[in-house]
Motif scaffolding. Structure first.
Motif, PDB file in Angstrom:
ATOM      1  N   MET A 199      49.389  19.287 -29.909  1.00 56.93           N
ATOM      2  CA  MET A 199      48.593  20.049 -30.229  1.00 56.93           C
ATOM      3  C   MET A 199      48.061  19.413 -31.545  1.00 56.93           C
ATOM      4  O   MET A 199      48.377  18.663 -31.879  1.00 56.93           O
ATOM      5  N   GLU A 203      44.012  24.227 -34.069  1.00 54.53           N
ATOM      6  CA  GLU A 203      44.012  24.775 -33.330  1.00 54.53           C
ATOM      7  C   GLU A 203      45.626  25.819 -33.580  1.00 54.53           C
ATOM      8  O   GLU A 203      45.835  25.822 -34.345  1.00 54.53           O
ATOM      9  N   ALA A 350      44.355  27.651 -39.671  1.00 60.71           N
ATOM     10  CA  ALA A 350      44.517  26.170 -39.069  1.00 60.71           C
ATOM     11  C   ALA A 350      43.501  25.478 -39.584  1.00 60.71           C
ATOM     12  O   ALA A 350      43.525  24.025 -39.629  1.00 60.71           O
ATOM     13  N   PRO A 356      47.736  22.640 -36.163  1.00 58.54           N
ATOM     14  CA  PRO A 356      48.184  23.658 -35.641  1.00 58.54           C
ATOM     15  C   PRO A 356      49.325  25.157 -36.182  1.00 58.54           C
ATOM     16  O   PRO A 356      49.667  24.787 -36.761  1.00 58.54           O
TER      17      PRO A 356
END
Length: 446
Positions: A199, A203, A350, A356
């Motif tokens: 991750m 995101e 985010a 993330p």
């Protein structure tokens, strides 16, 4: 001639007044000066009332793509009924006559923004103090205070505007030697592989499934894997459907491999006690924090996440369970628009926190079964909104065929379908599902 409005609040009035004169004079004499600062300051950054009005008129002209000079600004002020007496034109002439040019206008704008922010903070402090005299709950006072500070932060901290691609490429090449933001492993080998290592900061990762498919379990498993991989990895879970106690039970069942449902109310065996003690030691400190408040809005999640960052200083991942349980800050007639605001708010958060966020989501109830056939889900089955798939950087769908068919070769397995991936590959992989201990496991077929 000038309205001071008693707005200096102790700030040095003379330098600020000269700065405002310099900014407005530069705009009146340089047709391109307004574009240099229009994204940095607003009318309320000016201390003096008439200066705010002049700047409002300038912005109004700019938005219509009309030229800005003494004559057009004078006419616009009268049209907007902001300043209608003859002294207006005389004052504009004085500003233009005394202008020193636009060479230092960016410096002046930054100075004005700094002092405007200080003024706004002082006013906010006074309003927050006044809240203590109102007959409202402390939690509501805190929410209102957070909103005031957020508004100031939003208006005072602006993006840097366009960047030169040559500088961006140089930064990219430097990151190849040492990634300043290495990917965060999910703890699942094949998922990390599809995500090009794990991750990434900023995101929004959506994990979706029908009820009973294990989306909460997979989300909490990833959260636990992150938290137990390093004592510096803090995880914040917003559990709007399950209580913190239920969530803790799932976490410990997965870590200790002890089925709490079977041992509840019975003497605990030595082996179970050892496993539970070991599981407790793996969750060092306060690496997982759970907020069980229901029906949170994007602004409430944002405020609570920011407080978590300030208090613990180790937030690496947020998990939201689940998007359709959120409520929007705005009332909409269409539920899809409300969900769109929620998913957009999570994506913005985010990016702001540079971490993330995993958002769990429901699929439509008819998304898998169609008559006697069983079909795999896809992004079109996301409940209530197409905005979720637009905002998401990755969409992973859980499909456990053995929940629909008795005679299947995939008993005890879950197919994870990555249907969208901005920064990696799409495809699918298998995980083993251990329902008794509420966990997914890496699958390897020997």
């Amino acid at each position: 001639m000038i309205e001071h409005d008693d707005m200096n609040d102790g700030l040095p009035s003379l330098p600020t007044e000269h700065v405002e004169h310099s900014i407005l004079g530069a705009i009146l004499t340089d047709p391109h000066a307004f574009d240099k600062i229009s994204d940095k300051i607003a009318a309320n950054n000016f201390m003096q009332g008439q200066h705010r009005k002049i700047y409002m008129a300038m912005r109004s002209l700019s938005e219509r793509n009309e030229g800005i000079d003494i004559t057009t600004v004078d006419a616009e002020l009268k049209s907007l009924k902001l300043w209608e007496d003859p002294s207006c034109f005389i004052y504009l002439c004085e500003l233009a006559k005394n202008s020193t040019g636009s060479a230092n206008i960016l410096h002046y704008a930054n100075y004005l923004l700094k002092h405007g922010t200080i003024k706004n903070l002082r006013e906010a402090c006074q309003k927050i103090y006044q809240l203590t005299d109102e007959n409202i709950e402390p939690s509501e006072m805190i929410d209102k205070a957070d909103g005031m500070i957020l508004e100031i932060q939003t208006s005072s901290v602006r993006g840097g505007g366009p960047q030169k691609m040559s500088n961006v490429i140089r930064e990219l090449l430097n990151s190849l030697d040492e990634d300043p933001h290495p990917p965060l492993s999910t703890g699942f080998i094949d998922l990390d592989h599809l995500m090009d290592g794990g991750m990434r900061p900023g995101e929004l990762i959506v994990i979706a499934g029908r009820p009973g498919q294990g989306k909460t379990t997979l989300g909490i498993n990833i959260a636990t894997n992150v938290a137990t991989s390093s004592p510096d990895n803090g995880v914040l879970v917003f559990s709007m459907e399950m209580t913190a106690m239920s969530l803790a039970e799932r976490i410990f069942m997965a870590l200790a491999q002890v089925n709490f449902r079977k041992i509840r109310g019975k003497p605990m065996g030595d082996q179970d006690a050892v496993r539970i003690t070991s599981a407790i030691s793996r969750l060092k400190g306060d690496t997982i924090r759970v907020d069980e408040t229901g029906r949170l809005s994007p602004s409430e999640i944002r405020a609570r996440a920011r407080r978590d960052v300030r208090e613990y200083k180790n937030l690496k991942l947020i998990v939201v369970d689940y998007v359709q349980m959120m409520r929007s800050d705005t009332k909409y007639d269409v539920r899809a628009n409300e969900i769109g605001e929620c998913s957009g708010g999570l994506k913005a958060l985010a990016k702001e926190l540079n971490i993330p966020i995993i958002a769990l989501a429901q699929l439509n109830r008819n998304s898998v079964t169609k008559g006697a056939d069983v079909r795999e889900p896809n992004m079109a089955d996301l409940k209530d909104s197409g905005s979720i798939e637009q905002d998401a950087d990755m969409v992973a769908l859980i499909h456990r065929e053995d929940t629909y068919k008795e005679d299947t070769e995939y008993r005890g397995l879950a197919k994870i379908i990555v249907d969208k991936q901005r920064n990696g590959s799409v495809g699918y992989f298998m995980l083993s599902f251990d329902g008794a201990n509420s966990r997914f496991l890496n699958y390897r077929k020997f």
